[in-house]
Design an enzyme around this catalytic site. Structure first.
Site, PDB file in Angstrom:
ATOM      1  N   PRO A   2       1.132  -1.308  -0.565  1.00  0.00           N
ATOM      2  CA  PRO A   2       0.345   0.349  -0.061  1.00  0.00           C
ATOM      3  C   PRO A   2       0.594   1.394   0.507  1.00  0.00           C
ATOM      4  O   PRO A   2       1.777   0.746   0.152  1.00  0.00           O
ATOM      5  CB  PRO A   2      -0.920  -0.358   0.780  1.00  0.00           C
ATOM      6  CG  PRO A   2      -0.396  -0.457   2.350  1.00  0.00           C
ATOM      7  CD  PRO A   2       0.739  -1.820   0.993  1.00  0.00           C
ATOM      8  N   GLU A   3       0.193   1.948  -0.406  1.00  0.00           N
ATOM      9  CA  GLU A   3       0.942   3.532  -0.398  1.00  0.00           C
ATOM     10  C   GLU A   3       0.758   4.158   1.096  1.00  0.00           C
ATOM     11  O   GLU A   3       0.144   3.613   1.652  1.00  0.00           O
ATOM     12  CB  GLU A   3      -0.283   4.792  -2.048  1.00  0.00           C
ATOM     13  CG  GLU A   3       0.004   3.519  -3.396  1.00  0.00           C
ATOM     14  CD  GLU A   3       0.986   3.572  -3.627  1.00  0.00           C
ATOM     15  OE1 GLU A   3       2.628   4.625  -3.478  1.00  0.00           O
ATOM     16  OE2 GLU A   3       1.340   3.055  -4.611  1.00  0.00           O
ATOM     17  N   LYS A  51       4.624   3.493   5.983  1.00  0.00           N
ATOM     18  CA  LYS A  51       3.926   2.235   5.865  1.00  0.00           C
ATOM     19  C   LYS A  51       3.614   1.485   6.938  1.00  0.00           C
ATOM     20  O   LYS A  51       2.887   0.893   7.277  1.00  0.00           O
ATOM     21  CB  LYS A  51       3.998   1.288   4.331  1.00  0.00           C
ATOM     22  CG  LYS A  51       4.828   1.610   3.323  1.00  0.00           C
ATOM     23  CD  LYS A  51       4.798   1.074   2.167  1.00  0.00           C
ATOM     24  CE  LYS A  51       4.932   1.818   0.505  1.00  0.00           C
ATOM     25  NZ  LYS A  51       5.274   1.148  -0.229  1.00  0.00           N
ATOM     26  N   ASN A 165       4.541   1.919  -5.893  1.00  0.00           N
ATOM     27  CA  ASN A 165       5.137   1.868  -6.623  1.00  0.00           C
ATOM     28  C   ASN A 165       3.770   3.228  -7.617  1.00  0.00           C
ATOM     29  O   ASN A 165       4.338   3.121  -8.740  1.00  0.00           O
ATOM     30  CB  ASN A 165       4.677   0.050  -7.088  1.00  0.00           C
ATOM     31  CG  ASN A 165       5.169  -0.293  -9.049  1.00  0.00           C
ATOM     32  OD1 ASN A 165       6.299   0.132  -8.693  1.00  0.00           O
ATOM     33  ND2 ASN A 165       4.845  -1.104  -9.379  1.00  0.00           N
ATOM     34  N   ARG A 250       9.001  -5.454  -9.905  1.00  0.00           N
ATOM     35  CA  ARG A 250       7.696  -4.487  -9.797  1.00  0.00           C
ATOM     36  C   ARG A 250       7.566  -4.146 -10.989  1.00  0.00           C
ATOM     37  O   ARG A 250       8.556  -3.854 -12.413  1.00  0.00           O
ATOM     38  CB  ARG A 250       7.781  -3.270  -9.286  1.00  0.00           C
ATOM     39  CG  ARG A 250       7.669  -3.381  -7.165  1.00  0.00           C
ATOM     40  CD  ARG A 250       6.917  -3.981  -6.989  1.00  0.00           C
ATOM     41  NE  ARG A 250       7.640  -4.807  -5.257  1.00  0.00           N
ATOM     42  CZ  ARG A 250       7.145  -3.539  -4.198  1.00  0.00           C
ATOM     43  NH1 ARG A 250       6.406  -2.518  -4.906  1.00  0.00           N
ATOM     44  NH2 ARG A 250       7.366  -3.246  -3.130  1.00  0.00           N
TER      45      ARG A 250
END
Length: 280
Positions: A2-3, A51, A165, A250
């Protein structure tokens, strides 16, 4: 993964439910803490750090959790049935008279002394959404390894904490360079860092990781997830390839017209396995 803005919203939801409340139910379903008894402790606050999530309890204890790729916290009202995932995936339960927070598939569940939180999060760079945000320090850390590809450097939480990402790809687009451009070749890294902070701050109270200013589904990002589709700015077909090294590779997305710099062999269509794997 997650961002940072998503983790910020999770922390706010958990704080709303738990802060100031006494735990009437508390289970940590991981071997290291399976016998820990937190019932009767008051939750002081739930705060994000990059995060990471830190649930601070009275008595000087902190529950440190991290969602990584698959973990999530769900909040249920008193008496509400827990739904959304099988019960065998539950790793943590924190219940109060106000509601119950249930952590599913959490890869990190760690109980530590609040005084020792730095052992869990001390390695992180300036937090884009935290009180310690320091753009000059973030730039200093990014430029410490000038040959490193920009997207990889942005994802390194030791440089600045909170970018996933989606934002790494979108920030490369907004800077007009490919994800593989060496950090040292970036023009105006200070502007990029300020832009990263503005994006996450603008999205911390809304879902979607919006970078275009357009909240409509399918129009929220410039290039991320748009492989084989038109760039949202110029209409050129967006390309995709892999960035990073195993096991941290990624999908990368870029517009060959809007972005300059090095790039590997590209795919014209969707990245394999990318569908449905956006950071949430």
């Amino acid at each position: 993964m997650p961002e940072g803005d998503s983790v910020h919203r999770v922390a706010a939801r958990l704080h709303e439910t738990l802060a100031g409340q006494v735990l009437t139910a508390a289970e940590l379903r991981v071997p290291a803490h399976a016998t820990a008894d937190l019932s009767g402790r008051r939750v002081l606050e739930v705060v994000p750090r990059g995060k990471h999530l830190l649930t601070r309890l009275d008595g000087g204890l902190t529950l440190h959790t991290h969602l990584r790729m698959d973990g999530r916290w769900a909040v249920f009202r008193p008496g509400e049935r827990w739904t959304g995932a099988p019960h065998w995936q539950i790793r943590a339960v924190l219940g109060t008279g106000r509601g119950t927070a249930v952590g599913y598939r959490l890869p990190v569940v760690e109980l530590l002394r609040t005084a020792d939180e730095q052992q869990a999060v001390g390695h992180l760079g300036p937090d884009l959404l935290g009180p310690d945000w320091d753009p000059a320090e973030a730039v200093h850390r990014l430029l410490a390894h000038p040959a490193r590809p920009l997207a990889e450097a942005l994802l390194d939480q030791r440089n600045l904490a909170g970018i996933g990402n989606i934002y790494a790809n979108e920030l490369c687009f907004l800077a007009g360079v490919t994800p593989w451009t060496p950090v040292g070749e970036l023009s105006g890294p200070d502007r990029l860092v300020v832009r990263a902070h503005r994006l996450l701050d603008a999205n911390r109270l809304r879902p979607g990781h919006i970078t275009t200013g357009d909240t409509r589904r399918g129009h929220q990002q410039w290039v991320y997830g748009r492989a084989g589709r038109p760039c949202a700015r110029c209409g050129t077909l967006v390309l995709t390839a892999v960035h990073g090294t195993p096991p941290r590779e990624r999908p990368a997305y870029w517009c060959p017209f809007c972005q300059r710099g090095p790039a590997p062999e590209a795919r014209p269509g969707p990245f394999p396995g990318a569908s449905g794997r956006r950071s949430r």
